[in-house]
Write an enzyme that holds these catalytic residues in place. Structure first.
Site, PDB file in Angstrom:
ATOM      1  N   CYS A 113       6.390   3.814  20.873  1.00 39.63           N
ATOM      2  CA  CYS A 113       7.315   3.495  22.436  1.00 39.63           C
ATOM      3  C   CYS A 113       8.660   2.771  21.713  1.00 39.63           C
ATOM      4  O   CYS A 113       9.460   2.427  22.765  1.00 39.63           O
ATOM      5  CB  CYS A 113       6.201   2.074  22.014  1.00 39.63           C
ATOM      6  SG  CYS A 113       7.428   0.318  23.548  1.00 39.63           S
ATOM      7  N   ALA A 154       0.951  -0.878  -0.027  1.00 42.30           N
ATOM      8  CA  ALA A 154       0.427   0.038  -0.044  1.00 42.30           C
ATOM      9  C   ALA A 154       0.995   0.905  -0.352  1.00 42.30           C
ATOM     10  O   ALA A 154       1.206   2.298  -0.598  1.00 42.30           O
ATOM     11  CB  ALA A 154      -0.840   0.234   1.211  1.00 42.30           C
ATOM     12  N   ASN A 199      -6.372   4.080   9.879  1.00 38.56           N
ATOM     13  CA  ASN A 199      -6.066   2.780  10.454  1.00 38.56           C
ATOM     14  C   ASN A 199      -5.396   2.809  11.826  1.00 38.56           C
ATOM     15  O   ASN A 199      -5.391   2.097  12.769  1.00 38.56           O
ATOM     16  CB  ASN A 199      -4.324   2.790  10.078  1.00 38.56           C
ATOM     17  CG  ASN A 199      -3.394   3.986  10.159  1.00 38.56           C
ATOM     18  OD1 ASN A 199      -3.300   5.139   9.255  1.00 38.56           O
ATOM     19  ND2 ASN A 199      -2.107   3.938  10.748  1.00 38.56           N
TER      20      ASN A 199
END
Lengths: 389, 126
Positions: free
Chosen positions: A331, A78, A158
């Site tokens: 993170c 994509a 998303n």
């Protein structure tokens, strides 16, 4: 999808990032690897066999979005599809104008492609959706200028799972002769896609979000009227000259099988995922100080994005070790910045940072959802107990 | 991703056990807090002194695992230090915890809260 052999049972709820390969897809890929030794561009028998597999896969991919098979261009994923649509569409139509419109909440593949165009002298307007994540067609209409050639809006976000009203947005563009690109990587197999109803020019698709392999995707390119696209790479002229390079028959066969499975079971699977997502949200909402990110009902069935008051998102993620989800916190600690998507929706930094995205897939179960909520409850209780009042 | 892969064993242990975490109040105790709004990091120190020496240190923290671990190490280091010389080497703590560069800014929140608490020992009400 709980595994075994580890101290903490793993629960995989990060299907928006990537989905586990379906065994049937794996089998189709292995069969293609065995059967397709030839280059699909060659005229000899092995080449023809490879081409047959590719064309069958093309038809399967097209069927999921109700498009003609020859409107499908295979790519590496994509991200490449987004780049081909945006860079190729903008450059191919630069004689008509040099202005594009998109949203601040788009995937980085879209935003970074837009930024690259700005360096080439294009102007880009990035609209901010409402707090629910939805873009008002009137706001889009107001952003269009006589020099606008392309609008890019994703169907399913998303991070939040919010589903845009693409048909309404496309109608605004159609009236002005502006090309419409839709990143549907998260939508395929989860919400119905009908290119005729949407009336858009370009749609990006990904295999690995639909239990297919990583490394293959597709771009739907409307047949009539055919949008002008400038290729990003040159060579053998494959894929109608839009994407030169020898086609990877086994990857494409995998994508075809993944999309065939999604078409065959899409409606029932979406309903099942929606039920699981509703259950998860009900359990999480009961914990208190919990906020659902994005529109309450206009959302894909597989994503639940939640912000938690009174805790740090990264700490929560570590506390939930074994529960594989995505965090609005960085993170990796490269940036340390909270999610730009949630910030664009107006979430305060602390809440944007303390968010988790739970995303379900074909192998997610009710037991996974119950166990996830139990772990979140325990983690939240400990971390809130550590924090100042 | 599994969050645990981003942290050293020591960070994971200190985050899990959070030694000396909690609040305290009463004679000889002071408390002060600092906040960093971008990440929502908040640290509140509770310090007790006797005869100009810190005898106990507790903390409350809303922060990332590295921040929790750094606060725990700082709390242990504070005990026995004279109030006037209660300096914690957060650069050394960052190095020990292998905290990424982007995280080290959060340790200033621990430091700011600590400074604010230490100043209270000099205040008349302390």
């Amino acid at each position: 999808m709980a595994g075994s052999g580890e101290a903490i049972p793993r629960i995989y709820l990060d299907n928006a990032a990537t989905t586990p390969l379906d065994p049937q897809v794996r089998a189709a890929m292995l069969a293609a690897l065995d059967a397709c030794a030839g280059n699909a561009s060659a005229m000899h028998a092995p080449g023809r066999r490879a081409r047959e597999r590719i064309e069958a896969a093309r038809a399967d991919v097209a069927a999921l979005i109700r498009a003609p098979a020859d409107s499908i261009v295979f790519t590496s994923g994509a991200t490449e599809s987004d780049n081909l649509a945006i860079l190729g569409g903008a450059r191919g139509n630069r004689a008509r104008g040099r202005h594009l419109v998109s949203l601040r909440t788009e995937h980085r593949a879209v935003l970074d492609a837009c930024q690259a165009l700005e360096r080439e002298g294009f102007a880009v307007t990035l609209l901010v959706p409402g707090p629910d994540g939805l873009l008002d067609p009137a706001a889009l209409a107001a952003a269009l200028t006589p020099k606008t050639t392309l609008v890019s809006v994703m169907l399913v976000n998303n991070e939040t799972g919010v589903v845009q009203d693409i048909a309404a947005l496309a109608a605004v563009c159609r009236a002005r002769g502006v090309l419409v690109h839709v990143d549907a990587a998260q939508a395929a197999g989860r919400v119905p896609i009908d290119v005729g109803a949407l009336d858009v020019d370009l749609i990006s698709l990904s295999a690995h979000k639909v239990h297919g392999p990583v490394g293959v995707g597709a771009l739907y390119v409307r047949r009539t009227p055919r949008p002008t696209l400038e290729p990003l790479q040159y060579g053998g002229g494959q894929e109608g000259g839009l994407r030169s390079g020898s086609l990877a028959a086994h990857q494409i066969a995998g994508m075809g099988e993944a999309f065939r499975l999604a078409t065959a079971d899409g409606e029932r699977e979406s309903a099942r995922l929606q039920g699981l997502a509703e259950r998860l949200w009900t359990l999480l909402e009961g914990l208190g100080g919990v906020h659902l990110n994005g529109h309450r009902t206009r959302r894909a069935p597989h994503i639940v994005n939640v912000s938690f008051e009174g805790v740090d998102g990264e700490a929560l993620l570590l506390e939930l070790e074994g529960l594989i989800v995505a965090s609005g916190a960085a993170c990796s600690a490269e940036s340390g910045e909270p999610s730009y998507v949630l910030r664009a929706l107006g979430r305060p930094d602390a809440l944007a940072q303390a968010s988790l995205r739970f995303s379900l897939g074909r192998f997610s179960t009710a037991a996974d959802v119950e166990a996830a909520a139990t772990r979140v409850r325990a983690g939240l209780t400990r971390l809130r107990g550590l924090a100042p009042p | 991703m599994s969050a645990g892969e981003a942290y050293s064993e020591e960070v994971r242990r200190l985050f899990r056990e959070a030694p000396a975490a909690g609040r305290a109040a009463g004679a000889g105790w002071v408390a002060a807090e600092a906040t960093e709004p971008l990440t929502g990091t908040r640290v509140r120190w509770h310090l007790r002194s006797e005869g100009g020496v810190i005898t106990d240190a507790r903390y409350q923290v809303r922060g990332c695992p590295h921040t929790v671990a750094a606060a725990a190490l700082a709390a242990a280091a504070l005990k026995g230090l004279p109030i006037g010389a209660a300096a914690i080497d957060f650069a050394a703590i960052a190095q020990r915890l292998r905290a990424p560069a982007a995280k080290r800014g959060r340790f200033f929140v621990i430091q700011d809260a600590l400074h604010a608490a230490l100043l209270l020992f000099d205040a008349p009400s302390a």
